[in-house]
Design an enzyme around this catalytic site. Structure first.
Site, PDB file in Angstrom:
ATOM      1  N   SER A 248       0.818  -1.221   0.000  1.00 13.69           N
ATOM      2  CA  SER A 248       0.000   0.000   0.000  1.00 13.69           C
ATOM      3  C   SER A 248       0.848   1.265   0.000  1.00 13.69           C
ATOM      4  CB  SER A 248      -0.914   0.031   1.235  1.00 13.69           C
ATOM      5  OG  SER A 248      -1.684  -1.123   1.280  1.00 13.69           O
TER       6      SER A 248
ATOM      7  N   GLY B 242       5.056   0.269  -3.193  1.00 15.31           N
ATOM      8  CA  GLY B 242       4.216  -0.928  -3.286  1.00 15.31           C
ATOM      9  C   GLY B 242       3.063  -0.793  -4.266  1.00 15.31           C
TER      10      GLY B 242
ATOM     11  N   ASP C 106      20.000   1.702  -9.652  1.00 15.11           N
ATOM     12  CA  ASP C 106      21.289   2.349  -9.956  1.00 15.11           C
ATOM     13  C   ASP C 106      21.633   2.210 -11.439  1.00 15.11           C
ATOM     14  OD1 ASP C 106      21.601   3.020  -7.221  1.00 15.11           O
ATOM     15  OD2 ASP C 106      22.144   0.936  -6.834  1.00 15.11           O
TER      16      ASP C 106
ATOM     17  N   HIS D 145      24.007  -0.541  -2.593  1.00  9.86           N
ATOM     18  CA  HIS D 145      22.989   0.441  -3.006  1.00  9.86           C
ATOM     19  C   HIS D 145      22.947   1.605  -2.022  1.00  9.86           C
ATOM     20  CE1 HIS D 145      19.407   2.206  -4.639  1.00  9.86           C
ATOM     21  NE2 HIS D 145      18.773   2.094  -3.482  1.00  9.86           N
TER      22      HIS D 145
HETATM   23  C1  LMR Z   1      16.786   5.349  -4.066  1.00  8.59           C
HETATM   24  O1  LMR Z   1      17.860   4.993  -4.504  1.00  8.59           O
HETATM   25  O2  LMR Z   1      16.141   6.294  -4.555  1.00  8.59           O
HETATM   26  C2  LMR Z   1      16.180   4.625  -2.900  1.00  8.59           C
HETATM   27  O3  LMR Z   1      17.123   3.772  -2.350  1.00  8.59           O
HETATM   28  C3  LMR Z   1      15.560   5.515  -1.871  1.00  8.59           C
HETATM   29  C4  LMR Z   1      16.548   6.420  -1.167  1.00  8.59           C
HETATM   30  O4  LMR Z   1      16.423   6.573   0.067  1.00  8.59           O
HETATM   31  O5  LMR Z   1      17.398   7.009  -1.813  1.00  8.59           O
END
Ligand code: LMR
Length: 348
Positions: free
Chosen positions: A32, A36, A172, A199
């Site tokens: 939600s 999501g 990315d 990430h």
């Molecule tokens: C992103 O890369 O946009 C996500 O991981 C959210 C964030 O907090 O940057």
């Protein structure tokens, strides 16, 4: 006549032997929320999804009813409240975890760990019990620490399979392709390159030297582009601050759907798709690292390892490894501490 019959039977048998499955149950946990909802929409439209199970702690009935009016093949099930999470994940073949809190301006992804670790813990425990063979993909931040935490929980339950646990780093690459396509003035789909590491900030290593078509930028422009890719999430967080706050939702949902598409094609046995993802790995000193993977019927079929790096990329890689080691340890330490506390609390 007899030989014809035999041939027919053989062909039938062969067809059965290679019949590919087109029907998969995919569960979205955190359905939600900002990621999501669009992710569930994209999956409701996916031809390989026959059952879409959506779960969240609130607002599920509305999202469920809305999605259930869409005239696509996937049937839909909706679940709310922790006690129904086991039913939501029962026999799922792919589980996507997108729940948890999002960044606000001034925060690093790492600042979310204390809040989101309990979500990862709860969901992973149910994955272990209800669908231990599922491909489990984590979008919830900080991915760098949440995936190692999930691995520890699965190990404790004796169901850890390193081929089936993923941290989603697709955004990315999605961003890199977009930014590079603008520079090269080509379609984003024509841009191919690996983005390795993790990430978050400096753990994101875009390997621009391997970009196809080749990207010929001077050192200064290359540095700027790398920094933009590494901090693109923050670019979105800052922009959304003017508009209620939060982090990337739409581009993240798109990226998670792209990654899920590759997982499903792998499960189906289609020509194995290659995607970068953050997985248990022995390619570097880090226990988890994102590199290009060949995906198949059991998740990771082959880790394609590190691409060739130039001198500047070697430096980025080393910085990423140092940071990632700490991020991974954070997930492992949380698990150890939690385990110790649980034991202390136990009375005989
Ligand atoms: C992103 O890369 O946009 C996500 O991981 C959210 C964030 O907090 O940057």
């Amino acid at each position: 006549m007899n030989s014809l019959k035999v041939r027919q039977i053989t062909r039938l048998a062969r067809n059965f032997g290679t019949t590919t499955k087109n029907n998969f149950k995919v569960a979205v946990v955190g359905a939600s929320g900002g990621i999501g909802q669009p992710l569930s929409l994209l999956l409701k439209r996916h031809e390989l999804v026959s059952k879409l199970s959506i779960y969240d702690v609130m607002r599920t009935p509305g999202v469920f009813t809305d999605l259930s009016h869409i005239d696509t093949k996937a049937s839909i099930e909706g679940f709310q409240c922790a006690e129904n999470l086991p039913a939501a994940l029962d026999e799922a073949q792919v589980v996507l975890l997108v729940g948890g809190v999002a960044r606000q301006p001034g925060m690093k992804r790492d600042d979310l760990f204390n809040k989101n670790a309990s979500v990862v813990e709860e969901v992973t425990t149910v994955v272990a019990a209800k669908c231990p063979k599922a491909l489990f993909a984590i979008v919830t931040n900080p991915v760098n620490s949440c995936v190692p935490l999930a691995a520890e929980i699965l190990k404790k339950k004796n169901v850890f399979d390193p081929k089936r646990l993923f941290g989603v780093t697709t955004l990315d690459l999605v961003r890199s392709r977009t930014f590079i396509s603008e520079i090269l003035k080509v379609a984003p789909s024509k841009v191919l390159m690996p983005v390795i590491g993790g990430h978050s900030g400096i753990t994101i290593v875009p390997v621009l030297s391997q970009c196809k078509p080749p990207l010929k930028l001077d050192k200064e422009k290359t540095k700027k582009l790398v920094e933009r890719i590494q901090h693109a999430g923050t670019e979105v967080v800052k922009a959304k601050d003017l508009d209620g706050g939060g982090s990337a939702t739409l581009s993240m949902a798109h990226s998670a759907a792209v990654f899920t598409d590759a997982l499903l094609k792998g499960l189906k046995g289609d020509c194995p798709p290659v995607k970068c993802s953050y997985v248990a790995s022995d390619v570097t000193e880090c226990a988890f690292f994102s590199t290009a993977l060949k995906l198949g019927k059991n998740g990771v079929e082959k880790n394609l390892g590190l691409p060739k790096l130039n001198e500047d990329e070697e430096k980025l890689f080393c910085a990423a490894v140092e940071q990632l080691k700490k991020d991974i340890q954070k997930g492992v330490d949380y698990f150890k501490k939690k385990n110790k506390d649980d034991k202390k609390g136990k009375k005989c």
